[in-house]
Scaffold this active site. Structure first.
Site, PDB file in Angstrom:
ATOM      1  N   MET A  99      -0.328   6.217  -1.399  1.00 27.41           N
ATOM      2  CA  MET A  99      -1.705   6.363  -0.928  1.00 27.41           C
ATOM      3  C   MET A  99      -1.717   6.559   0.584  1.00 27.41           C
ATOM      4  SD  MET A  99      -3.577   3.309  -3.092  1.00 27.41           S
ATOM      5  CE  MET A  99      -2.419   2.043  -2.548  1.00 27.41           C
ATOM      6  N   ILE A 157       2.611  -2.389  -2.902  1.00 28.82           N
ATOM      7  CA  ILE A 157       3.552  -2.429  -1.783  1.00 28.82           C
ATOM      8  C   ILE A 157       2.815  -2.094  -0.486  1.00 28.82           C
ATOM      9  CG2 ILE A 157       5.665  -1.453  -0.818  1.00 28.82           C
ATOM     10  CD1 ILE A 157       6.501  -0.734  -3.662  1.00 28.82           C
ATOM     11  N   GLY A 187      -3.309   2.407   3.751  1.00 26.87           N
ATOM     12  CA  GLY A 187      -2.096   3.154   3.464  1.00 26.87           C
ATOM     13  C   GLY A 187      -1.007   2.317   2.814  1.00 26.87           C
ATOM     14  N   SER A 188      -0.550   2.715   1.639  1.00 24.92           N
ATOM     15  CA  SER A 188       0.401   1.880   0.911  1.00 24.92           C
ATOM     16  C   SER A 188       0.893   2.609  -0.343  1.00 24.92           C
ATOM     17  CB  SER A 188      -0.248   0.555   0.544  1.00 24.92           C
ATOM     18  OG  SER A 188      -1.578   0.754   0.111  1.00 24.92           O
ATOM     19  N   ARG A 189       1.410   1.828  -1.323  1.00 24.78           N
ATOM     20  CA  ARG A 189       2.011   2.440  -2.499  1.00 24.78           C
ATOM     21  C   ARG A 189       1.936   1.500  -3.696  1.00 24.78           C
ATOM     22  NH1 ARG A 189       8.241   3.634  -1.988  1.00 24.78           N
ATOM     23  NH2 ARG A 189       8.809   2.645  -3.936  1.00 24.78           N
TER      24      ARG A 189
END
Length: 223
Positions: A99, A157, A187-189
């Site tokens: 993301m 994450i 912002g991440s995953r």
């Protein structure tokens, strides 16, 4: 759907105080110098947009695994799940959705099931698109036990900018497919660990919509 609804989405309550702070800063910048104030307005709108929480049309066909996040598929590979989940010592098929700061950051359950474990692990804040972020970064993982007894792991994450993982569910709670279960700021995953024998039906770089885009089918491709 009205035209307004196309551009103005509901905002998650978590974002209200952030938007308020951005708005106050924008007012201060107007006092200092008007062009700076308009930059502040733009950042305030971006902050609101970041915390948007639109409704999603979750597919109801049986056996589907849907994306837990908006973004793009950044990794498809076999990997050992986080050890704190106790899922498997052998690699499972992992699908990662990255993301950016422009994606909606509400996280949704890939499948319907009961949350049998929630495990948080502190860590670093590397770029979430990197493979080693799965091992080194701050993360929060869930195990979902489905009706047939199979389990699926999903891991939030943190990324280079993200500094807070939020999880709205707890062990023992039931989740519907596509139900909101968390959020990661800025912002991440998300990693999904599919059950043994289940193969992904997505490609690297493919755009995902949380709760709507299909990642895999638990019983193989439809005939």
């Amino acid at each position: 759907m009205r035209m307004r609804d196309t551009f103005i989405k509901p905002m998650h309550p978590e974002g209200k105080r952030f938007v308020a702070v951005f708005a106050v800063v924008a007012l201060i910048l107007f006092v200092i110098w008007e062009p700076l104030g308009w930059i502040g307005v733009g950042l305030t709108i971006w902050c609101y947009y970041f915390f948007r929480d639109p409704e999603r049309v979750v597919p109801d066909a049986p056996g589907l695994v849907v994306s837990p996040a908006d973004g793009v598929v950044s990794l498809i590979e076999r990997a050992v799940p986080p050890p704190e989940l106790g899922l498997s010592d052998t690699p499972l098929m992992r699908v990662s959705v990255f993301m950016s700061v422009f994606n909606c950051h509400i996280n949704r359950a890939p499948v319907a099931g009961r949350v049998t474990r929630v495990a948080y692990k502190p860590g670093k804040f590397l770029n979430a698109s990197l493979d080693k972020a799965s091992d080194d970064n701050e993360r929060n993982s869930l195990i979902l036990e489905m009706g047939d007894g199979r389990t699926l792991g999903v891991t939030q994450i943190a990324g280079l900018v993200a500094r807070r993982i939020l999880c709205f569910t707890e062990e023992g709670a039931p989740l519907r497919r596509g139900e909101r279960f968390g959020l990661i700021r800025f912002g991440s995953r998300l990693d999904v660990y599919l059950p043994e024998g289940v193969e992904p039906e997505v490609a690297l770089g493919q755009t995902m919509i949380a709760g709507e885009s299909v990642i895999a089918r638990l019983d193989g491709p439809a005939s």
